[in-house]
Design a protein around this motif. Structure first.
Motif, short mmCIF file in Angstrom:
data_model
loop_
_atom_site.label_atom_id
_atom_site.label_comp_id
_atom_site.label_asym_id
_atom_site.label_seq_id
_atom_site.Cartn_x
_atom_site.Cartn_y
_atom_site.Cartn_z
N UNK A 1 0.02 21.11 -2.73
CA UNK A 1 -0.29 22.38 -2.08
C UNK A 1 -1.78 22.51 -1.79
N UNK A 2 -2.60 22.06 -2.73
CA UNK A 2 -4.05 22.10 -2.53
C UNK A 2 -4.46 21.21 -1.36
N UNK A 3 -3.87 19.99 -1.32
CA UNK A 3 -4.19 19.06 -0.23
C UNK A 3 -3.69 19.63 1.12
N UNK A 4 -2.54 20.26 1.09
CA UNK A 4 -1.98 20.82 2.33
C UNK A 4 -2.88 21.92 2.87
N UNK B 1 0.83 -1.21 0.00
CA UNK B 1 0.00 0.00 0.00
C UNK B 1 0.86 1.26 0.00
N UNK B 2 0.21 2.40 -0.18
CA UNK B 2 0.94 3.67 -0.30
C UNK B 2 1.72 4.00 0.95
N UNK B 3 1.17 3.68 2.12
CA UNK B 3 1.87 3.97 3.38
C UNK B 3 3.19 3.20 3.47
N UNK C 1 1.19 11.71 -1.14
CA UNK C 1 -0.14 12.26 -1.41
C UNK C 1 -1.21 11.20 -1.20
N UNK C 2 -0.95 9.99 -1.72
CA UNK C 2 -1.91 8.89 -1.56
C UNK C 2 -2.08 8.51 -0.09
N UNK C 3 -1.00 8.66 0.68
CA UNK C 3 -1.06 8.32 2.11
C UNK C 3 -1.68 9.45 2.92
N UNK D 1 1.53 21.30 -7.23
CA UNK D 1 0.25 22.02 -7.16
C UNK D 1 -0.79 21.17 -6.44
N UNK D 2 -0.81 19.89 -6.76
CA UNK D 2 -1.75 18.97 -6.11
C UNK D 2 -1.48 18.88 -4.61
#
Length: 394
Positions: free
Chosen positions: A294-297, A226-228, A257-259, A291-292
């Motif tokens: 930063x949006x999630x952050x 898995x991503x983690x 990002x996935x985690x 960019x992705x």
């Protein structure tokens, strides 16, 4: 695996050339050319020695003592002349003699293994190495030559069996060359767990960037990962210095990002940028990922307001520790994990201990980190990663 010629000479000459020809009961027509052969060996003229030995060999009705001495001297001369087929033939004659002492037989058998290896006769290497072990021989070099010969014949199951048998001996420590052969055979047999285990021994005892790279690449390709876990593998890659390509940084950012850890993605992307790795299409991909992230952050910043070190909720404290770790706030992350662990009852306690250990290491609290990492139990992959972090801390 090779042995120096001086060593081989010493092994072969044992019990023979230390005696003069006169001390062996021989007829003059045999002793004279053998005396000349011995003198030629001492003068570093092995080809001349072999010619003199051949003269003696042509004498009719050689007695057993004459023949034994002649063949022993032949081994020494042939090995110095690098005529290993001749040495092998002489050794086979000597080894059929039932009057040999146990020590003499062991020495000659070990020499036969070395000679067979020089002849690239892999089957004979295995045959004599096994006989050496059956007779109580303990030289680990012979075992290494045996597993190498098995691997060269494609007998990888036999390699694994031989190594497993070797490990049954109390305190057995495989040498680096043995572990390399063992890992190669496990890989050929698609024994992923065994391969990872042997590579772990290599990076722990004989650390090198190549071993780390092989191990972590194999861990990152494990089925169903898995991503983690992929992110944890990438963290090890970073610590071991095997993250060298732009793709390594981009992949790690995607795993983060996935985690659900966009701050780690931003931090890793900045590392790749600082190293000057992003060019052309890679630069465009890095910009898109940034960019992705930063949006999630920005979204996470709002959610983080509900997380506090003052909380008594273990799972929420673990979440806080994860975010702080992703931001590189090592000491604060360690504090959050430690508090969560003190509450008990965590669903993924092994992960929390692993990440707490990483945070403590990064915070330069090595002793506490090792204690925490050594306490990791449960899921095998997490335990393995804890051991790897311990090895990096040494």
């Amino acid at each position: 695996m090779t042995t120096s010629w001086k060593k081989l000479f010493a092994l072969s000459v044992l019990g023979v050339a230390l005696h003069s020809v006169a001390q062996v009961n021989m007829r003059p027509e045999v002793s004279k050319p053998l005396q000349a052969a011995q003198e030629a060996i001492q003068a570093k003229q092995p080809d001349v020695a072999l010619q003199k030995i051949q003269e003696a060999r042509a004498t009719p009705q050689l007695t057993e003592p004459e023949k034994m001495y002649l063949e022993r001297l032949s081994v020494v001369a042939a090995m110095n002349a690098q005529k290993f087929d001749v040495a092998s033939s002489s050794l086979e004659y000597l080894l059929q003699n039932k009057e040999l002492s146990a020590a003499d037989r062991a020495t000659l058998t070990e020499t036969m293994v070395s000679v067979s290896q020089r002849n690239k006769d892999h089957a004979k290497v295995v045959q004599w190495a096994r006989r050496y072990a059956q007779e109580g021989g303990k030289n680990q070099r012979v075992h290494i030559m045996k597993v190498q010969a098995l691997a060269l014949q494609g007998l990888h199951k036999d390699v694994v069996q031989e190594m497993q048998e070797a490990y049954k001996a109390a305190g057995y420590q495989a040498e680096e060359s043995e572990l390399r052969i063992y890992a190669f055979s496990q890989k050929q047999l698609k024994d992923d767990a065994g391969y990872a285990s042997t590579l772990t021994q290599l990076v722990t005892r004989f650390p090198s960037k190549d071993y780390w790279s092989d191990l972590l690449n194999s861990m990152g390709r494990a089925p169903g990962i898995n991503a983690r876990t992929q992110l944890d593998v990438s963290r090890l890659m970073d610590a071991a210095g095997t993250m060298e390509e732009a793709e390594d940084y981009l992949d790690t950012a995607q795993f983060a990002i996935k985690a659900g850890l966009p701050y780690e993605a931003l931090r890793v992307l900045d590392q790749g940028q600082a190293a000057g790795l992003y060019k052309g299409a890679t630069a465009a991909n890095a910009a898109k990922l940034k960019q992705q992230a930063q949006q999630r952050a920005a979204e996470d910043d709002k959610a983080l307001k509900s997380l506090s070190m003052a909380s008594d909720n273990g799972p929420l404290l673990v979440q806080l520790g994860d975010v702080l770790l992703s931001k590189g706030q090592w000491a604060e992350a360690a504090e959050a994990y430690q508090k969560a662990l003190s509450k008990g009852g965590l669903k993924r306690e092994a992960d929390a201990k692993l990440h707490c250990g990483i945070a403590l290491l990064k915070a330069k609290q090595a002793e506490q980190a090792q204690t925490m990492l050594q306490s990791v139990t449960g899921e095998p992959t997490v335990v393995q990663m804890a051991k790897l972090w311990i090895s990096l801390a040494k």
